[in-house]
Design a protein around this motif. Structure first.
Motif, mmCIF file in Angstrom:
data_model
loop_
_atom_site.group_PDB
_atom_site.id
_atom_site.type_symbol
_atom_site.label_atom_id
_atom_site.label_comp_id
_atom_site.label_asym_id
_atom_site.label_seq_id
_atom_site.Cartn_x
_atom_site.Cartn_y
_atom_site.Cartn_z
ATOM 1 N N ILE A 33 37.976 79.382 24.804
ATOM 2 C CA ILE A 33 37.420 78.127 24.284
ATOM 3 C C ILE A 33 36.163 77.707 25.052
ATOM 4 O O ILE A 33 35.746 76.565 24.984
ATOM 5 N N GLY A 34 35.597 78.673 25.801
ATOM 6 C CA GLY A 34 34.247 78.461 26.314
ATOM 7 C C GLY A 34 34.130 78.060 27.775
ATOM 8 O O GLY A 34 33.050 77.724 28.215
ATOM 9 N N ALA A 35 35.222 78.081 28.541
ATOM 10 C CA ALA A 35 35.133 77.733 29.976
ATOM 11 C C ALA A 35 35.361 78.991 30.797
ATOM 12 O O ALA A 35 36.477 79.496 30.866
ATOM 13 N N GLN A 36 34.320 79.511 31.405
ATOM 14 C CA GLN A 36 34.422 80.806 32.096
ATOM 15 C C GLN A 36 34.975 80.680 33.518
ATOM 16 O O GLN A 36 35.624 81.587 34.018
ATOM 17 N N LYS A 82 42.209 69.307 38.213
ATOM 18 C CA LYS A 82 40.965 68.546 38.400
ATOM 19 C C LYS A 82 39.864 69.108 37.512
ATOM 20 O O LYS A 82 39.088 68.381 36.902
ATOM 21 N N LEU A 83 39.806 70.436 37.463
ATOM 22 C CA LEU A 83 38.717 71.116 36.759
ATOM 23 C C LEU A 83 38.885 71.033 35.243
ATOM 24 O O LEU A 83 37.914 70.871 34.507
ATOM 25 N N PRO A 96 36.193 66.519 29.156
ATOM 26 C CA PRO A 96 36.056 66.031 27.769
ATOM 27 C C PRO A 96 35.836 67.148 26.748
ATOM 28 O O PRO A 96 36.323 67.064 25.624
ATOM 29 N N ILE A 97 35.105 68.206 27.132
ATOM 30 C CA ILE A 97 34.856 69.307 26.178
ATOM 31 C C ILE A 97 36.179 70.042 25.906
ATOM 32 O O ILE A 97 36.500 70.375 24.759
ATOM 33 N N ARG A 137 38.470 70.324 22.293
ATOM 34 C CA ARG A 137 38.866 71.584 21.661
ATOM 35 C C ARG A 137 40.368 71.700 21.428
ATOM 36 O O ARG A 137 40.801 72.424 20.526
ATOM 37 N N VAL A 138 41.202 71.050 22.277
ATOM 38 C CA VAL A 138 42.652 71.318 22.203
ATOM 39 C C VAL A 138 43.489 70.142 21.702
ATOM 40 O O VAL A 138 44.583 70.351 21.171
ATOM 41 N N GLU A 139 42.997 68.924 21.871
ATOM 42 C CA GLU A 139 43.825 67.763 21.524
ATOM 43 C C GLU A 139 43.988 67.653 20.006
ATOM 44 O O GLU A 139 43.007 67.655 19.263
#
Length: 372
Positions: free
Chosen positions: A104-107, A170-171, A176-177, A181-183
């Motif tokens: 989902i775009g978080a590397q 924390k990360l 918010p991004i 995508r998941v909520e």
């Protein structure tokens, strides 16, 4: 980790009209192989079902014959098993989290999870000699005792890993991004989850507090203080929160097991007893020159049994029929990934194309056990 899964998707612009998962690219006939091997010969194969949670496949493989033969497991062996299973649960959830976030775009988390997962595999390597495919569980116990200093190393890892979980939260959790995508994506209602036969985090994320460790009372989980992780929302975020919570609970169980581990044997050696009268030819003159002798093994009693454990992805079960011989007459695997995957076409309908990766990732399948 999705592996070799093909999705044939019908689209209307960006909207998904229909989705058909196509399986079978990783089918290796694991059930038939089991029916032509003794349990000990088959043990090295089983880690290839779910190759990220290898200890669970070994646990279920030895639990079945133990139940059938009414074999007692020494207390120390049971504690060692629980420690290994929970470490394996952490390793599996970590390798779910990294690729899920990458999908989902978080590397960044992808690199973080490998840092912690390597430490788990270091512990496995020190205890079993192998990093991924351990061949460590045995009928009546485990293959070897924990080496000197391993318990201290594992306690150090637990302290370190709790800070790692906090770092992930924390990360990721309030990003918010990520939340966008998941909520509210891939919602499964309470009744739907039961009707589809889903299990594991998929089930617990929809408001059902069902964990086989609490329900079936296997190994010695009853002796530890821990909570079942669950959420009510039933969406991809809830499944993420359940898995993150499970990692922290696993650490709690491991710490209690390490502090309370009893002495004594790590394997029930009585089951190795071999009735020599039944094999008079074993020591014959000609028999010495047969190059491949089958190793002496105990017989599976003539009865049937369904045995299950709470694997990281859900309920991993085996339906086993003994036939008064060394080989099982029937060996049917109930993999959690295969059962959980069947709801995918329903979840992705009327969603956007980009949501397919979010929903598929939140189900947490691994094709080794889906195809077997």
């Amino acid at each position: 980790m999705h592996g070799v899964l093909r999705l044939v998707v019908t689209l209307d612009g960006e909207d998904v009209i229909d989705c058909e998962p196509i399986l079978g690219y990783l089918h290796r006939g694991m059930e038939k192989i089991a029916e032509n091997r003794t349990i000990i010969q088959y043990l090295p194969y089983v880690t290839r079902w779910d190759y990220l949670a290898t200890m669970f496949t070994e646990a279920i493989t030895v639990n079945g014959p133990e139940r059938l033969g009414n074999i007692q497991v020494p207390k120390r062996a049971s504690y060692i098993r629980v420690i290994m299973l929970e470490l394996s649960r952490i390793a599996s959830h970590l390798l779910w989290l990294g690729p899920f976030m990458a999908d989902i775009g978080a590397q960044t988390p992808f690199f973080y999870i490998f840092r912690e997962r390597e430490l788990v595999y270091d512990l496995f390597e020190a205890a079993t000699g192998m990093r991924m495919m351990h061949n460590y569980f045995r009928i009546g116990g485990v293959a070897a005792d924990l080496p000197y200093g391993w318990i201290d190393k594992c306690l150090d890892f637990c302290d370190y890993f709790l800070t790692g979980v906090t770092e992930y939260q924390k990360l990721i959790t309030r990003n918010p991004i990520f939340l966008e995508r998941v909520e509210g994506v891939g919602i499964i209602g309470r009744d739907e989850v039961i009707n589809w036969g889903l299990s594991g985090p998929m089930l617990r994320a929809s408001g059902i507090q069902w964990d086989l460790r609490k329900i079936d009372h296997y190994e010695c989980y009853d002796e530890f203080d821990w909570e079942v992780q669950w959420q009510k929302e039933g969406d991809s975020l809830a499944r993420y929160l359940v898995r993150i919570g499970e990692m922290a609970e696993s650490i709690k169980i491991i710490q209690q097991a390490l502090e309370g581990i009893p002495g004594g044997p790590y394997e029930n050696l009585e089951i190795r007893y071999f009735d020599r009268k039944r094999y008079p030819e074993w020591h014959d003159f000609e028999y010495r020159f047969i190059s491949k002798k089958p190793s002496p093994t105990f017989e599976l009693p003539k009865q049937e049994l369904y045995v299950r454990v709470e694997a990281p992805k859900g309920e991993l079960g085996i339906f086993l029929i003994g036939d008064q011989s060394g080989f099982p007459w029937r060996w049917k695997i109930r993999p959690p990934g295969f059962i959980n995957l069947q709801i995918l076409p329903q979840l992705v309908k009327r969603m956007k194309l980009a949501d397919i990766m979010t929903i598929l990732g939140s189900i947490d399948i691994i094709m080794g056990e889906v195809d077997r």
